[in-house]
Design a protein around this motif. Structure first.
Motif, PDB file in Angstrom:
ATOM      1  N   SER A   1       5.603   5.817  -6.099  1.00 17.69           N
ATOM      2  CA  SER A   1       5.435   4.407  -5.735  1.00 17.69           C
ATOM      3  C   SER A   1       6.419   3.568  -6.537  1.00 17.69           C
ATOM      4  N   PRO A   2       7.728   3.737  -6.302  1.00 19.62           N
ATOM      5  CA  PRO A   2       8.744   3.096  -7.140  1.00 19.62           C
ATOM      6  C   PRO A   2       8.672   1.563  -7.122  1.00 19.62           C
TER       7      PRO A   2
ATOM      8  N   ALA B   1      -4.819  -1.273  -1.553  1.00 21.94           N
ATOM      9  CA  ALA B   1      -5.532  -2.448  -2.059  1.00 21.94           C
ATOM     10  C   ALA B   1      -5.730  -3.500  -0.974  1.00 21.94           C
ATOM     11  N   SER B   2      -4.933  -3.444   0.098  1.00 18.41           N
ATOM     12  CA  SER B   2      -5.092  -4.429   1.172  1.00 18.41           C
ATOM     13  C   SER B   2      -6.442  -4.291   1.869  1.00 18.41           C
ATOM     14  N   CYS B   3      -7.099  -3.157   1.702  1.00 23.99           N
ATOM     15  CA  CYS B   3      -8.421  -2.940   2.304  1.00 23.99           C
ATOM     16  C   CYS B   3      -9.555  -3.405   1.395  1.00 23.99           C
ATOM     17  N   ALA B   4      -9.218  -3.849   0.195  1.00 27.74           N
ATOM     18  CA  ALA B   4     -10.246  -4.227  -0.787  1.00 27.74           C
ATOM     19  C   ALA B   4     -10.814  -5.608  -0.491  1.00 27.74           C
ATOM     20  N   ASN B   5     -12.056  -5.805  -0.903  1.00 27.00           N
ATOM     21  CA  ASN B   5     -12.647  -7.149  -0.875  1.00 27.00           C
ATOM     22  C   ASN B   5     -13.828  -7.209  -1.826  1.00 27.00           C
ATOM     23  N   GLU B   6     -14.283  -8.410  -2.082  1.00 27.86           N
ATOM     24  CA  GLU B   6     -15.360  -8.638  -3.055  1.00 27.86           C
ATOM     25  C   GLU B   6     -16.660  -7.965  -2.634  1.00 27.86           C
TER      26      GLU B   6
ATOM     27  N   ASP C   1       0.828  -1.200   0.000  1.00 20.17           N
ATOM     28  CA  ASP C   1       0.000   0.000   0.000  1.00 20.17           C
ATOM     29  C   ASP C   1       0.868   1.257   0.000  1.00 20.17           C
ATOM     30  N   VAL C   2       0.442   2.240  -0.781  1.00 18.74           N
ATOM     31  CA  VAL C   2       1.131   3.536  -0.820  1.00 18.74           C
ATOM     32  C   VAL C   2       0.070   4.632  -0.797  1.00 18.74           C
TER      33      VAL C   2
END
Length: 254
Positions: free
Chosen positions: A210-211, A219-224, A192-193
């Motif tokens: 975000s090299p 995106a770690s907080c995303a879900n279906e 995550d950045v």
């Protein structure tokens, strides 16, 4: 009603009432979307959301969907392989060629539905000039580069203003709609950045912010489940936009 133009014959198109007709031009991009999402993310989100809207839309105006332009202005992502960008001049020439064709066929309305934030300022800057030159009313619906997602904040943990690219919003959507394209092994807090862009334009690039990663979000907080709620939000919002445009066209009809 929303129908694809490329499934109609020229004669069917010629017979349509121009006073109740609008063309819809989907525009997206082909660009990096972090390690977990494909370079076609913007186009996949655009196409699937339009397909869902087409099943619900009941307007007296016929919205004819043109084949999508799947390339955009993506110089901010060009450090990453797979990114394909058009110069601003090229994009303007493409749009003006299409507008010229619409003018020849007496099309009076165009709705640009754009899913890449980098395209937004280019088209909005030109819309009034194009209206004068081609006598075509142009409406813009922009997923990014606008407040389109502002009302979806209750769905997400990440502030929408900081979920800039390949983060919770886009990852959740594709997890719900096309889970097979999401590389879940690259989703985690370590990737995550979160950044706060300046109020002024400083020519930022994802490689600088975000090299070696490319994500600008979490995106770690995303879900279906969030993705399903987001898809419903997007469909309803886009449907309402098209219904308002339909009302405008009906009011202007002779």
């Amino acid at each position: 009603m929303l129908r694809p133009i490329n499934r109609m014959t020229w004669q069917e198109i010629a017979e349509l009432d121009r006073s109740r007709l609008a063309y819809v031009l989907p525009i997206s991009s082909t660009e990096q979307h972090g390690r977990q999402l494909p370079v076609g993310t913007d186009d996949l989100i655009l196409q699937t959301s339009l397909e869902a809207v087409a099943k619900e839309l009941t307007t007296s105006t016929l919205f004819l969907q043109l084949p999508a332009i799947a390339y955009g202005n993506s110089f901010e992502h060009l450090d990453f392989p797979g990114t394909m960008t058009l110069r601003t001049e090229t994009m303007l020439r493409i749009l003006e060629d299409l507008l010229y064709c619409m003018q020849q066929h007496q099309v009076r309305y165009l709705v640009i539905i754009n899913s890449h934030g980098g395209n937004t300022p280019i088209f909005r800057a030109m819309s009034q000039e194009w209206k004068q030159r081609f006598q075509i009313e142009i409406f813009h619906v922009d997923y990014f580069g606008s407040d389109f997602f502002a009302g979806s904040q209750p769905i997400f943990q990440t502030p929408v203003a900081q979920d800039i690219h390949a983060g919770e919003i886009e990852t959740s959507y594709l997890q719900a709609v096309l889970p097979e394209v999401v590389k879940t092994q690259w989703i985690g807090p370590e990737w995550d950045v979160l950044v706060q862009l300046e109020d002024y334009d400083d020519g930022w690039t994802t490689q600088k912010l975000s090299p070696g990663n490319g994500m600008l979000g979490a995106a770690s907080c995303a879900n279906e489940q969030k993705g399903e709620r987001l898809r419903s939000y997007m469909v309803q919002k886009l449907r309402k936009y098209l219904e308002r445009i339909d009302q405008r066209i009906r009011e202007e009809a002779p």
